[in-house]
Design a protein around this motif. Structure first.
Motif, mmCIF file in Angstrom:
data_model
loop_
_atom_site.group_PDB
_atom_site.id
_atom_site.type_symbol
_atom_site.label_atom_id
_atom_site.label_comp_id
_atom_site.label_asym_id
_atom_site.label_seq_id
_atom_site.Cartn_x
_atom_site.Cartn_y
_atom_site.Cartn_z
ATOM 1 N N ARG A 383 56.883 28.267 7.151
ATOM 2 C CA ARG A 383 57.787 28.068 8.617
ATOM 3 C C ARG A 383 57.921 26.659 8.783
ATOM 4 N NH1 ARG A 383 54.439 29.852 14.019
ATOM 5 N NH2 ARG A 383 56.276 29.793 15.495
ATOM 6 N N ALA A 384 57.179 25.716 8.229
ATOM 7 C CA ALA A 384 57.327 24.177 8.375
ATOM 8 C C ALA A 384 58.594 23.992 7.753
ATOM 9 C CB ALA A 384 56.167 23.454 8.195
ATOM 10 N N GLY A 385 59.052 24.433 6.635
ATOM 11 C CA GLY A 385 60.300 24.149 5.942
ATOM 12 C C GLY A 385 59.767 23.613 4.377
ATOM 13 N N ASP A 386 60.687 23.965 3.529
ATOM 14 C CA ASP A 386 60.444 23.425 2.231
ATOM 15 C C ASP A 386 60.358 22.007 1.676
ATOM 16 O OD1 ASP A 386 60.539 26.119 1.746
ATOM 17 O OD2 ASP A 386 62.276 26.284 0.432
ATOM 18 N N GLU A 387 61.430 21.465 2.632
ATOM 19 C CA GLU A 387 61.539 19.874 2.471
ATOM 20 C C GLU A 387 60.104 18.940 2.469
ATOM 21 O OE1 GLU A 387 62.910 21.657 4.860
ATOM 22 O OE2 GLU A 387 62.503 20.850 6.856
ATOM 23 N N TRP A 388 59.339 19.440 3.174
ATOM 24 C CA TRP A 388 58.011 18.816 3.254
ATOM 25 C C TRP A 388 57.391 18.867 1.847
ATOM 26 C CZ3 TRP A 388 57.311 15.613 7.052
ATOM 27 C CH2 TRP A 388 57.906 16.133 8.261
ATOM 28 N N VAL A 389 57.638 19.974 1.096
ATOM 29 C CA VAL A 389 56.895 20.086 -0.094
ATOM 30 C C VAL A 389 57.485 19.132 -1.229
ATOM 31 C CG1 VAL A 389 56.245 21.668 -1.705
ATOM 32 C CG2 VAL A 389 56.051 22.417 0.607
ATOM 33 N N THR A 390 58.996 19.781 -1.155
ATOM 34 C CA THR A 390 59.709 19.199 -2.295
ATOM 35 C C THR A 390 60.122 17.661 -2.362
ATOM 36 O OG1 THR A 390 61.775 19.614 -0.936
ATOM 37 C CG2 THR A 390 61.187 21.460 -2.571
ATOM 38 N N LYS A 391 59.745 16.832 -1.469
ATOM 39 C CA LYS A 391 59.716 15.448 -1.272
ATOM 40 C C LYS A 391 58.584 14.818 -2.113
ATOM 41 C CE LYS A 391 58.039 13.616 2.848
ATOM 42 N NZ LYS A 391 58.198 13.321 4.276
ATOM 43 N N HIS A 392 57.842 15.572 -2.644
ATOM 44 C CA HIS A 392 56.572 15.090 -3.358
ATOM 45 C C HIS A 392 56.612 15.528 -4.819
ATOM 46 C CE1 HIS A 392 54.597 13.306 0.199
ATOM 47 N NE2 HIS A 392 54.972 14.266 0.851
ATOM 48 N N ASP A 393 55.959 14.640 -5.623
ATOM 49 C CA ASP A 393 55.942 15.164 -7.066
ATOM 50 C C ASP A 393 54.639 15.735 -7.296
ATOM 51 O OD1 ASP A 393 55.627 15.340 -9.863
ATOM 52 O OD2 ASP A 393 55.557 13.146 -10.015
ATOM 53 N N LEU A 394 54.803 17.241 -7.342
ATOM 54 C CA LEU A 394 53.628 17.935 -7.545
ATOM 55 C C LEU A 394 53.303 18.526 -9.058
ATOM 56 C CD1 LEU A 394 53.974 20.418 -4.520
ATOM 57 C CD2 LEU A 394 52.945 18.047 -4.432
ATOM 58 N N SER A 395 53.871 17.763 -10.058
ATOM 59 C CA SER A 395 53.840 17.965 -11.524
ATOM 60 C C SER A 395 52.430 18.034 -12.013
ATOM 61 C CB SER A 395 54.643 17.100 -12.215
ATOM 62 O OG SER A 395 54.309 15.569 -11.857
ATOM 63 N N SER A 396 51.515 17.589 -11.383
ATOM 64 C CA SER A 396 50.205 17.421 -11.786
ATOM 65 C C SER A 396 49.654 19.116 -11.572
ATOM 66 C CB SER A 396 49.183 16.691 -11.095
ATOM 67 O OG SER A 396 49.207 16.955 -9.540
ATOM 68 N N LEU A 397 50.027 19.949 -10.742
ATOM 69 C CA LEU A 397 49.380 20.932 -10.609
ATOM 70 C C LEU A 397 49.664 22.056 -11.760
ATOM 71 C CD1 LEU A 397 50.444 22.136 -6.764
ATOM 72 C CD2 LEU A 397 48.145 21.597 -7.733
ATOM 73 N N ARG A 398 48.744 22.845 -12.275
ATOM 74 C CA ARG A 398 48.628 23.454 -13.215
ATOM 75 C C ARG A 398 48.226 24.888 -12.855
ATOM 76 N NH1 ARG A 398 44.621 24.942 -16.746
ATOM 77 N NH2 ARG A 398 42.382 24.197 -16.074
ATOM 78 N N LEU A 399 47.695 25.256 -11.755
ATOM 79 C CA LEU A 399 47.071 26.412 -11.275
ATOM 80 C C LEU A 399 46.715 26.712 -9.589
ATOM 81 C CD1 LEU A 399 45.793 29.322 -11.902
ATOM 82 C CD2 LEU A 399 43.508 28.009 -12.319
ATOM 83 N N LEU A 400 47.144 27.933 -9.278
ATOM 84 C CA LEU A 400 47.207 27.984 -7.641
ATOM 85 C C LEU A 400 46.360 29.216 -7.430
ATOM 86 C CD1 LEU A 400 51.099 27.560 -6.984
ATOM 87 C CD2 LEU A 400 49.218 25.962 -6.661
ATOM 88 N N GLY A 401 45.701 29.010 -6.466
ATOM 89 C CA GLY A 401 44.859 30.260 -6.120
ATOM 90 C C GLY A 401 44.887 30.543 -4.479
ATOM 91 N N THR A 402 44.694 32.070 -4.158
ATOM 92 C CA THR A 402 44.740 32.211 -2.803
ATOM 93 C C THR A 402 43.629 33.225 -2.489
ATOM 94 O OG1 THR A 402 45.996 33.736 -1.228
ATOM 95 C CG2 THR A 402 46.745 33.701 -3.486
ATOM 96 N N VAL A 403 43.122 33.109 -1.170
ATOM 97 C CA VAL A 403 41.984 34.096 -0.686
ATOM 98 C C VAL A 403 42.134 34.237 0.741
ATOM 99 C CG1 VAL A 403 40.415 31.939 -0.386
ATOM 100 C CG2 VAL A 403 39.524 34.392 -0.795
ATOM 101 N N GLY A 404 41.545 35.554 1.010
ATOM 102 C CA GLY A 404 41.088 35.540 2.662
ATOM 103 C C GLY A 404 41.946 36.723 3.362
#
Ligand code: ATP
Ligand code: MG
Length: 664
Positions: A383-404
């Motif tokens: 809802r907040a918009g992709d630009e908040w995410v894409t302006k950062h370098d997230l290349s360290s991430l290798r795995l994502l999880g979700t719960v709830g």
């Protein structure tokens, strides 16, 4: 890579006791080869083999895992099962704090970071395993000086600071039973929990930071303990420097007591079945239940599930965004990571402070490799918009999880592409406060994932989807999610209420644990959670799971979030009401009501077409971020809320929905 989208609905004959499935998601994502090559479990063949071995002799399987820990005394047998009461590793003694901390201090991990902490204002702290050990040992001595004995209950009410982890571990070290109460709860929720568990001591902070301001926690404790006869003292940690009243003889500063305590503390080796903690459920479906977990079995599964589901390696920096006040924080912020000697990130503050990119900024700066969060957060980020995410370098991430909650396929795809850059597997983990640890989840190096399903059970876990009479459902037939064999980290009871324990979980099906969730198993044996059985909506003889209709609504570009409930209707028996939050740019578009109804009809069929769409600025949620459909159901049929609202996050949301209805 991915095959494409929806296929025509699968429907059952009307009137059957099963739950009709209408949503079918066909996209499939194999684990990236590079990830698989380095993973603990790297192929479906390996998973199938392990699963089959564990199913053949579950006790041998669990014993093999348990052997990797320190037991002061060995067990006499692996399991003593008198349905519905289990004892795991009876006769053995151990200490979970010793296994989570001391074991690593006695190894090369001694100077490895255990906890990396960041506060909302940007302040940071790092605790190595050696430092964690020193602090926990000292605080364990403080607890002893305060008169805490093995088996005593201790309530903990503080924000997400490292001392929260220290307090939890110190309780376990001295054999006390911790009861963590989420720091967002009001005084009466504390009173209720403290009285239910008869806690002797409360550990709290003076305050906590949230979205740029501070909340005085000590004042709330003062209000709560007017009516808690069991409480003898309160230990207060200074965090924000709030003005607080310290009552003589009752209240003590953390730093004063720590100043007096010695560094060395011998852990209390307790029986494997010694109670470890009491934790209340989220209250999504009713009054929260005080779930009791014990030591040995919980340790074995929390540690082992963490290792395999998050494919943890010593180089990882793992971040679970859940609060320690929820089971996710217990098992996968504190115990699972520390039992594995991992480095964990801990953040005290809001995801949107000072702005909507706080999470992505943290990931970039700390080089987080694994992120574990909840669908409610993901929907808010979309809802907040992709630009908040894409302006950062997230290349360290290798795995994502979700719960709830069930993750809507649209939210899954966003997580996969925008956050994971299409290179990180997603582990959608299904479990409950009651199960103590993850039971259904992909193994990231092995399991091909599909958006919206937690996929297959972990080895040693016998889950199934059954009909009302307990017979297994056919492929893709919706039914009841059950667990057919005891598992080590299962709840032992509802604290002080064996009757409620037996009725809630063991009365629906003979010798099977009933989860309360509806589900279906697809042609690959993947489990799709269809929502709570309590929330199933009944339309024209079809029983529909809420999550499928909601996912169809959320798939529409204008929709940020949706909740679906039914209301008795003179003509149809039941009418389907959808509460919909629109993305900001679509607010006020009157034509959308009809568009959305038609969209659902097209996506999953006319039976699921909502009779009414109501606009919602926000949906009522638990403080852990889950949609409380039971309140919407009450609102849809009577406008009056009679159910338990102690865990409701924001009562303003209900007011807004009532007013909205009058305007419409
Ligand atoms: P209460 O039992 O008081 O109603 P709650 O069930 O929300 O509260 P929790 O133990 O925190 O309390 O949540 C467990 C429930 O969350 C599960 O039964 C399930 O409905 C839902 N859930 C958790 N993880 C997932 C997931 N990955 N997919 C779908 N649903 C999930
Ligand atoms: Mg529940």
């Amino acid at each position: 890579m991915a095959t494409d989208k929806q296929t025509p609905p699968q429907q059952q004959e009307s009137g059957s006791e099963s739950i009709s499935s209408v949503l079918s998601e066909k996209r499939k994502f194999p684990p990236p080869t590079e990830f698989s090559n380095a993973a603990h479990i790297s192929s479906m063949e390996d998973y199938e083999k392990l699963y089959a071995e564990a199913a053949k002799d579950p006790e041998a399987y669990w014993a093999g895992i348990a052997e990797q820990f320190h037991w002061e005394k060995p067990w006499e047998k692996v399991l003593d099962w008198q349905p519905p009461y289990a004892k795991w590793f009876p006769g053995a003694t151990t200490n979970i704090c010793y296994n989570a901390v001391d074991r690593h201090v006695n190894s090369w991990r001694k100077n490895k970071a255990a906890v990396i902490w960041e506060g909302e204002e940007g302040d940071q702290r790092v605790l190595t395993y050696a430092e964690l050990h020193r602090q926990v040992s000292k605080f364990a001595n403080v607890l002893k000086i305060a008169g805490v004995k093995p088996g005593d209950r201790v309530a903990i009410y503080m924000g997400m600071v490292p001392e929260l982890v220290i307090a939890v571990l110190a309780c376990a070290r001295v054999g006390a039973v911790h009861n963590v109460i989420f720091a967002g709860f009001a005084a009466h929720a504390i009173t209720e929990r403290v009285n239910d568990s008869k806690a002797k001591l409360i550990i709290c902070a003076d305050g906590t930071r949230r979205r740029g301001s501070t909340i005085n926690l000590k004042n709330i404790v003062d209000e709560a303990i007017v009516n808690t006869p069991s409480v003898r003292s309160v230990i207060v940690l200074k965090v924000t420097g709030e003005e607080v009243n310290m009552h003589d003889g009752m209240d003590h500063w953390w730093h004063d007591l720590m100043g007096l305590a010695m560094d060395h503390n011998e852990p209390e080796f307790v029986d494997a079945e010694h109670p470890l903690f009491i934790l209340y459920t989220s209250g999504s479906t009713g009054k929260p239940k005080g779930i009791l977990h014990t030591t040995g079995g919980y340790m074995v599964h929390a540690a082992n599930s963490f290792k395999y589901v998050f494919d943890i390696k010593d180089e990882d920096i793992y971040w679970c965004t859940a609060d320690v006040g929820w089971i996710t924080g217990h098992s996968y912020l504190v115990y699972g990571p520390l039992l594995n000697g991992a480095t964990l990130m801990m953040y005290e503050g809001a995801p949107n402070y000072p702005q909507w990119d706080r999470f992505w900024d943290i990931i970039n700066r700390h080089k987080i490799t694994i992120l574990y969060t909840a669908p409610t957060a993901i929907r808010a980020f979309i809802r907040a918009g992709d630009e908040w995410v894409t302006k950062h370098d997230l290349s360290s991430l290798r795995l994502l999880g979700t719960v709830g909650e069930p993750i809507n396929p649209k939210a899954w795809m966003w997580y996969h592409t925008v956050v994971g850059q299409e290179k990180c597997p997603i582990v959608d983990t299904w479990w409950q406060t009651e199960t103590g640890g993850i039971l259904v989840s992909p193994l990231p190096g092995a399991t091909p994932t599909k958006p919206g399903t937690a996929t297959r059970p972990l080895p040693g876990i016998m889950v199934d989807v059954v009909r009302k009479d307990g017979e297994p459902c056919k492929s893709n037939e919706g039914g009841y999610l059950v667990i057919k064999k005891p598992w080590p980290s299962m709840l032992r009871t509802i604290y002080g209420d064996n009757k409620r324990y037996e009725e809630t979980y063991w009365s629906e099906f003979k010798d099977m644990y009933f989860t309360g969730d509806g589900a279906r198993k697809d042609e690959d044996g993947y489990i799709w959670i269809m929502g709570r059985v309590d929330d199933v909506v009944n339309v024209s003889g079809h029983r529909l799971g809420t999550s499928e209709v909601e996912s169809a609504l959320v798939a529409h570009e204008a929709v940020a979030e949706a909740a679906v409930v039914s209301r008795p209707d003179d003509l149809k028996g039941n009418a389907l009401i959808a509460f919909v939050t629109l993305k900001d740019e679509y607010q006020g578009d009157m034509k959308l009501r009809e568009d959305l109804r038609n969209h659902v009809s097209r996506e999953i069929g006319p039976i699921a077409k909502p009779d009414e769409i109501r606009w919602a600025q926000g949906l009522p949620k638990t403080r852990s971020g889950k949609i409380m459909r039971r309140l919407l159901r009450e609102l849809a049929s009577s406008k009056e809320i009679k159910g338990d609202v102690t865990t409701l996050e924001d009562s303003g949301v209900l007011e807004q929905l009532r007013e909205q209805e009058e305007e419409d």
